[in-house]
Design a protein around this motif. Structure first.
Motif, PDB file in Angstrom:
ATOM      1  N   VAL A  84      -6.746  -3.824  -6.194  1.00  0.00           N
ATOM      2  CA  VAL A  84      -7.713  -2.872  -5.645  1.00  0.00           C
ATOM      3  C   VAL A  84      -8.768  -3.539  -4.772  1.00  0.00           C
ATOM      4  O   VAL A  84      -9.502  -2.872  -4.046  1.00  0.00           O
ATOM      5  CB  VAL A  84      -8.403  -2.059  -6.767  1.00  0.00           C
ATOM      6  CG1 VAL A  84      -7.381  -1.184  -7.491  1.00  0.00           C
ATOM      7  CG2 VAL A  84      -9.112  -2.978  -7.754  1.00  0.00           C
ATOM      8  N   GLN A 113      -1.717   6.836  -0.440  1.00  0.00           N
ATOM      9  CA  GLN A 113      -3.019   7.129  -1.029  1.00  0.00           C
ATOM     10  C   GLN A 113      -4.089   6.109  -0.617  1.00  0.00           C
ATOM     11  O   GLN A 113      -5.279   6.377  -0.744  1.00  0.00           O
ATOM     12  CB  GLN A 113      -2.907   7.151  -2.560  1.00  0.00           C
ATOM     13  CG  GLN A 113      -1.895   8.142  -3.107  1.00  0.00           C
ATOM     14  CD  GLN A 113      -2.260   9.575  -2.793  1.00  0.00           C
ATOM     15  OE1 GLN A 113      -3.432   9.941  -2.825  1.00  0.00           O
ATOM     16  NE2 GLN A 113      -1.255  10.389  -2.499  1.00  0.00           N
ATOM     17  N   ARG A 114      -3.661   4.947  -0.164  1.00  0.00           N
ATOM     18  CA  ARG A 114      -4.564   3.861   0.232  1.00  0.00           C
ATOM     19  C   ARG A 114      -5.559   3.517  -0.884  1.00  0.00           C
ATOM     20  O   ARG A 114      -6.737   3.279  -0.646  1.00  0.00           O
ATOM     21  CB  ARG A 114      -5.315   4.205   1.518  1.00  0.00           C
ATOM     22  CG  ARG A 114      -4.423   4.302   2.743  1.00  0.00           C
ATOM     23  CD  ARG A 114      -5.213   4.361   4.032  1.00  0.00           C
ATOM     24  NE  ARG A 114      -4.320   4.359   5.177  1.00  0.00           N
ATOM     25  CZ  ARG A 114      -4.727   4.369   6.447  1.00  0.00           C
ATOM     26  NH1 ARG A 114      -6.022   4.341   6.719  1.00  0.00           N
ATOM     27  NH2 ARG A 114      -3.859   4.374   7.439  1.00  0.00           N
ATOM     28  N   ALA A 115      -5.050   3.505  -2.100  1.00  0.00           N
ATOM     29  CA  ALA A 115      -5.888   3.202  -3.263  1.00  0.00           C
ATOM     30  C   ALA A 115      -5.760   1.749  -3.688  1.00  0.00           C
ATOM     31  O   ALA A 115      -6.279   1.364  -4.727  1.00  0.00           O
ATOM     32  CB  ALA A 115      -5.514   4.122  -4.418  1.00  0.00           C
ATOM     33  N   GLY A 116      -5.062   0.948  -2.909  1.00  0.00           N
ATOM     34  CA  GLY A 116      -4.848  -0.449  -3.248  1.00  0.00           C
ATOM     35  C   GLY A 116      -3.434  -0.862  -2.911  1.00  0.00           C
ATOM     36  O   GLY A 116      -2.654  -0.108  -2.314  1.00  0.00           O
ATOM     37  N   THR A 146      -2.102  -2.784  -9.707  1.00  0.00           N
ATOM     38  CA  THR A 146      -2.504  -2.518  -8.334  1.00  0.00           C
ATOM     39  C   THR A 146      -3.644  -3.457  -7.966  1.00  0.00           C
ATOM     40  O   THR A 146      -4.604  -3.594  -8.714  1.00  0.00           O
ATOM     41  CB  THR A 146      -2.963  -1.056  -8.142  1.00  0.00           C
ATOM     42  OG1 THR A 146      -1.864  -0.175  -8.420  1.00  0.00           O
ATOM     43  CG2 THR A 146      -3.453  -0.812  -6.725  1.00  0.00           C
ATOM     44  N   CYS A 195      -0.841   5.868 -10.160  1.00  0.00           N
ATOM     45  CA  CYS A 195      -1.290   6.377  -8.861  1.00  0.00           C
ATOM     46  C   CYS A 195      -0.662   7.734  -8.594  1.00  0.00           C
ATOM     47  O   CYS A 195       0.412   8.058  -9.122  1.00  0.00           O
ATOM     48  CB  CYS A 195      -0.892   5.381  -7.761  1.00  0.00           C
ATOM     49  SG  CYS A 195      -1.346   5.882  -6.085  1.00  0.00           S
ATOM     50  N   ASP A 196      -1.313   8.535  -7.789  1.00  0.00           N
ATOM     51  CA  ASP A 196      -0.779   9.852  -7.430  1.00  0.00           C
ATOM     52  C   ASP A 196       0.555   9.758  -6.698  1.00  0.00           C
ATOM     53  O   ASP A 196       1.307  10.733  -6.637  1.00  0.00           O
ATOM     54  CB  ASP A 196      -1.782  10.607  -6.556  1.00  0.00           C
ATOM     55  CG  ASP A 196      -3.010  11.057  -7.329  1.00  0.00           C
ATOM     56  OD1 ASP A 196      -2.939  11.075  -8.578  1.00  0.00           O
ATOM     57  OD2 ASP A 196      -4.034  11.376  -6.699  1.00  0.00           O
ATOM     58  N   GLU A 204       0.838  -1.195   0.000  1.00  0.00           N
ATOM     59  CA  GLU A 204       0.000   0.000   0.000  1.00  0.00           C
ATOM     60  C   GLU A 204       0.873   1.246   0.000  1.00  0.00           C
ATOM     61  O   GLU A 204       2.001   1.239   0.497  1.00  0.00           O
ATOM     62  CB  GLU A 204      -0.873  -0.025   1.263  1.00  0.00           C
ATOM     63  CG  GLU A 204      -2.059   0.894   1.261  1.00  0.00           C
ATOM     64  CD  GLU A 204      -2.918   0.673   2.491  1.00  0.00           C
ATOM     65  OE1 GLU A 204      -4.158   0.638   2.350  1.00  0.00           O
ATOM     66  OE2 GLU A 204      -2.360   0.529   3.599  1.00  0.00           O
TER      67      GLU A 204
END
Length: 372
Positions: free
Chosen positions: A273, A205-208, A271, A263-264, A202
């Protein structure tokens, strides 16, 4: 990825039946016996994974170096020659150990075991309270229990980690919230398998979970379709680093959804998700299906709270929930609140509710699964 198309998908059963086919004879040396680790055997017989020296170093040292890329306070927090990285286990098979970590400026990683007896747990909490904890690492269920031990220990102070990493089992949102609330530190989630080491990590950003592609390849195998780089299906891994024990297109037993994007944080590529792993998605009761996530949402909101739980399909019409009350709480009040909340949300469903001890849900050293 196309080079893998000529290889078949291998599941655990076939691997066990043909185990010698996946082991290199170049590493038949008794001195390398120490470079083997075992899966926990929660979902069947334990698998003994053999590693060569470079891959074993990657498993135990380079993985923590990867963590430092998303934990900017890790390197400033470690101290050379002193134990500052703590891995907490609840496995009866594990022993306490100390390992010098050249990848982390020569700090010492200390592996400690909880859950053996009250005196040992009390000593563990006291030791961690007195230590500089640059990184606290363990399964989510183990760290939830550690937070409970710290809370009930009494005395001045509490365990104060600078960084926390969870791996080894599903990180449920309410468990993450409990860990973060007590230790006052964000939790980083990692996807790790005994057969491959770190699979995904991870970011802030905790986007995956961003797939770690420097030593492995990840594919997903949808039902009745060829493996692919993205999509939803069974996770396949190919470990390109370990030459002693071959895992090519190996089905690890987890189900996931994998995308490929930027991802940012700067990561570009695969990723994970969604990682339900081996969790059940829905249950039958009354007139239709009840989503597992919806049951979890209801239980998480109950007051007085439920410490832990496990859901199973009792029969075609009933859903069984074994639940663990909070230590020192009011089990009778929790039982009433839980029954009321479930009936209000699912009026057509029938639930069998049974309060139990924590050991009835997850045996020491096993992987916690909530939805069976």
């Amino acid at each position: 990825m196309r080079d893998l198309d000529r290889f078949p998908v291998i599941d655990r059963t076939e691997h066990d039946e043909r185990r010698p086919d996946f082991l290199s004879t170049s590493f038949d040396d008794p001195r390398l016996e120490a470079l083997k680790i075992s899966t926990n055997g929660t979902h069947g017989a334990s698998l003994r994974v053999a590693w060569d020296l470079p891959s074993f170093f990657d498993l135990n040292h380079a993985s923590y170096l990867r963590l430092s890329t998303v934990l900017p306070t890790l390197f400033p927090s470690v101290v050379a020659g002193e134990p500052t990285v703590f891995v907490i286990s609840d496995s009866p098979r594990d022993v306490r150990a100390s390992i010098v970590m050249p990848s982390l400026s020569g700090t010492v990683l200390r592996k400690l075991v909880s859950g053996r007896d009250g005196a040992t747990d009390a000593a563990l909490v006291t030791h961690l309270r007195r230590s500089r904890v640059a990184l606290l690492h363990g399964k989510p269920s183990v760290l939830v229990n550690l937070a409970g031990l710290d809370q009930s220990h009494g005395g001045a102070g509490r365990i104060a980690p600078a960084n926390i990493v969870c791996s080894g089992e599903n990180l449920y949102p309410d468990d993450r919230a409990r860990i973060e609330a007590w230790f006052g530190c964000p939790v980083l989630n990692a996807y790790v398998a005994s057969e491959t080491g770190m699979i995904g990590l991870e970011c802030e950003q905790r986007a995956g979970l961003h797939v770690v592609t420097d030593h492995l390849t990840v594919e997903v195998a949808p039902d009745d379709e060829p493996p692919r780089a993205t999509g939803t299906g069974q996770v396949l891994v190919t470990n390109a680093l370990n030459w002693r024990h071959v895992f090519v297109r190996y089905r690890v037993g987890d189900r996931a959804t994998v995308t490929s994007d930027r991802c940012d944080c700067g990561h570009e590529g695969q990723t994970v998700v969604a990682l339900p792993g081996r969790e059940r998605a829905a249950y039958r009761s009354g007139a239709g299906a009840v989503a597992a996530d919806d049951i979890g949402t209801v239980i998480a909101a109950v007051e007085p709270p439920v410490r832990q739980y496990q859901v199973t399909q009792a029969d075609d019409h009933r859903i069984a929930i074994r639940w663990v009350p909070e230590p020192g709480g009011a089990p009778e009040l929790t039982a009433g609140a839980l029954a009321t909340a479930l009936h209000r949300r699912f009026p057509a469903a029938t639930f069998d509710l049974c309060p139990v001890g924590a050991a009835a849900i997850n045996s020491p050293g096993g992987k916690l699964r909530r939805f069976l």
